[in-house]
Design a protein around this motif. Structure first.
Motif, PDB file in Angstrom:
ATOM      1  N   ILE A   3       0.826  -1.209   0.000  1.00  0.00           N
ATOM      2  CA  ILE A   3       0.000   0.000   0.000  1.00  0.00           C
ATOM      3  C   ILE A   3       0.865   1.266   0.000  1.00  0.00           C
ATOM      4  CG2 ILE A   3      -0.348   0.312   2.480  1.00  0.00           C
ATOM      5  CD1 ILE A   3      -3.135   0.356  -0.109  1.00  0.00           C
ATOM      6  N   LYS A   4       2.067   1.199   0.579  1.00  0.00           N
ATOM      7  CA  LYS A   4       2.956   2.361   0.575  1.00  0.00           C
ATOM      8  C   LYS A   4       3.475   2.665  -0.830  1.00  0.00           C
ATOM      9  CE  LYS A   4       4.423   2.082   5.349  1.00  0.00           C
ATOM     10  NZ  LYS A   4       5.552   2.006   6.267  1.00  0.00           N
ATOM     11  N   THR A   5       3.721   1.625  -1.601  1.00  0.00           N
ATOM     12  CA  THR A   5       4.138   1.823  -2.979  1.00  0.00           C
ATOM     13  C   THR A   5       2.997   2.418  -3.793  1.00  0.00           C
ATOM     14  OG1 THR A   5       5.635  -0.045  -2.771  1.00  0.00           O
ATOM     15  CG2 THR A   5       5.130   0.690  -4.995  1.00  0.00           C
ATOM     16  N   ALA A   6       1.789   1.927  -3.571  1.00  0.00           N
ATOM     17  CA  ALA A   6       0.622   2.494  -4.256  1.00  0.00           C
ATOM     18  C   ALA A   6       0.431   3.957  -3.865  1.00  0.00           C
ATOM     19  CB  ALA A   6      -0.620   1.681  -3.930  1.00  0.00           C
ATOM     20  N   ALA A   7       0.702   4.283  -2.609  1.00  0.00           N
ATOM     21  CA  ALA A   7       0.596   5.679  -2.165  1.00  0.00           C
ATOM     22  C   ALA A   7       1.654   6.548  -2.846  1.00  0.00           C
ATOM     23  CB  ALA A   7       0.729   5.765  -0.647  1.00  0.00           C
ATOM     24  N   LEU A  12       2.860  10.635  -7.052  1.00  0.00           N
ATOM     25  CA  LEU A  12       3.441  10.985  -8.343  1.00  0.00           C
ATOM     26  C   LEU A  12       2.352  11.399  -9.330  1.00  0.00           C
ATOM     27  CD1 LEU A  12       5.987  11.197 -10.092  1.00  0.00           C
ATOM     28  CD2 LEU A  12       5.649   8.797 -10.703  1.00  0.00           C
ATOM     29  N   ARG A  13       1.226  10.706  -9.288  1.00  0.00           N
ATOM     30  CA  ARG A  13       0.093  11.082 -10.148  1.00  0.00           C
ATOM     31  C   ARG A  13      -0.395  12.484  -9.816  1.00  0.00           C
ATOM     32  NH1 ARG A  13      -4.815   8.127  -9.528  1.00  0.00           N
ATOM     33  NH2 ARG A  13      -5.509   9.548 -11.145  1.00  0.00           N
ATOM     34  N   LEU A  14      -0.497  12.781  -8.527  1.00  0.00           N
ATOM     35  CA  LEU A  14      -0.968  14.112  -8.125  1.00  0.00           C
ATOM     36  C   LEU A  14      -0.021  15.212  -8.583  1.00  0.00           C
ATOM     37  CD1 LEU A  14      -2.302  13.454  -4.509  1.00  0.00           C
ATOM     38  CD2 LEU A  14      -3.628  13.827  -6.590  1.00  0.00           C
ATOM     39  N   ALA A  15       1.266  14.907  -8.651  1.00  0.00           N
ATOM     40  CA  ALA A  15       2.235  15.910  -9.092  1.00  0.00           C
ATOM     41  C   ALA A  15       2.330  15.985 -10.612  1.00  0.00           C
ATOM     42  CB  ALA A  15       3.605  15.595  -8.509  1.00  0.00           C
ATOM     43  N   VAL A  64       9.295   6.770  -6.240  1.00  0.00           N
ATOM     44  CA  VAL A  64       8.593   5.635  -6.854  1.00  0.00           C
ATOM     45  C   VAL A  64       9.599   4.632  -7.403  1.00  0.00           C
ATOM     46  CG1 VAL A  64       7.127   4.974  -8.809  1.00  0.00           C
ATOM     47  CG2 VAL A  64       6.448   6.851  -7.331  1.00  0.00           C
ATOM     48  N   TRP A  65      10.652   5.115  -8.020  1.00  0.00           N
ATOM     49  CA  TRP A  65      11.687   4.238  -8.558  1.00  0.00           C
ATOM     50  C   TRP A  65      12.319   3.406  -7.437  1.00  0.00           C
ATOM     51  CZ3 TRP A  65      17.002   6.099 -10.729  1.00  0.00           C
ATOM     52  CH2 TRP A  65      17.642   5.049 -11.380  1.00  0.00           C
ATOM     53  N   ASN A  66      12.568   4.033  -6.313  1.00  0.00           N
ATOM     54  CA  ASN A  66      13.145   3.330  -5.173  1.00  0.00           C
ATOM     55  C   ASN A  66      12.200   2.252  -4.644  1.00  0.00           C
ATOM     56  OD1 ASN A  66      14.986   2.789  -3.051  1.00  0.00           O
ATOM     57  ND2 ASN A  66      13.788   4.119  -1.708  1.00  0.00           N
ATOM     58  N   ARG A  67      10.926   2.550  -4.614  1.00  0.00           N
ATOM     59  CA  ARG A  67       9.955   1.600  -4.049  1.00  0.00           C
ATOM     60  C   ARG A  67       9.580   0.486  -5.017  1.00  0.00           C
ATOM     61  NH1 ARG A  67       7.625   3.322   0.663  1.00  0.00           N
ATOM     62  NH2 ARG A  67       7.961   5.498   1.201  1.00  0.00           N
ATOM     63  N   THR A  68       9.451   0.807  -6.298  1.00  0.00           N
ATOM     64  CA  THR A  68       8.972  -0.183  -7.264  1.00  0.00           C
ATOM     65  C   THR A  68      10.092  -0.964  -7.938  1.00  0.00           C
ATOM     66  OG1 THR A  68       8.951   1.436  -9.052  1.00  0.00           O
ATOM     67  CG2 THR A  68       6.901   1.137  -7.813  1.00  0.00           C
TER      68      THR A  68
END
Length: 116
Positions: A3-7, A12-15, A64-68
């Protein structure tokens, strides 16, 4: 995907949307205003707003790159979308699908439906 990755994808989508709109709307408008009315004071603040939005987008993309653990080509693709006018709108569509899939997978794991 947790869920943290989805967040992180959601942030990123919001930005991506304001960043995608800021380039053509703010910078081109400010430059056109400067050329039409010979008034330079508007260009710098509009450029700074766009710059802050771009830096925010890049920082969130790195998160996002770090998490995914995306490949470098995918990160470069999203970076290129940030440089293109309105490119972030296309990136938003891609991120939305990935975010929704991640949330569904996280909920399924939480409920014990999937053991992945």
């Amino acid at each position: 995907m947790d869920i943290k990755t989805a967040a992180a994808l959601h942030r990123l989508r919001l930005a991506s949307i304001p960043e995608a709109i800021s380039f053509p709307a703010l910078l081109i408008f400010g430059t056109g205003f400067r050329l039409a009315f010979d008034y330079d004071a508007l260009v710098m603040p509009l450029g700074m707003i766009h710059g802050l939005l771009f830096i925010t987008y890049v920082v969130l993309l790195l998160d996002v790159w770090n998490r995914t653990k995306w490949p470098v080509k995918r990160v470069a693709f999203f970076f290129l979308l940030a440089i293109l006018p309105f490119g972030g709108l296309y990136g938003d569509r891609i991120l939305k699908r990935e975010e929704e899939a991640g949330v569904i997978a996280a909920r399924a794991r939480k409920e014990g439906i999937v053991n992945a």
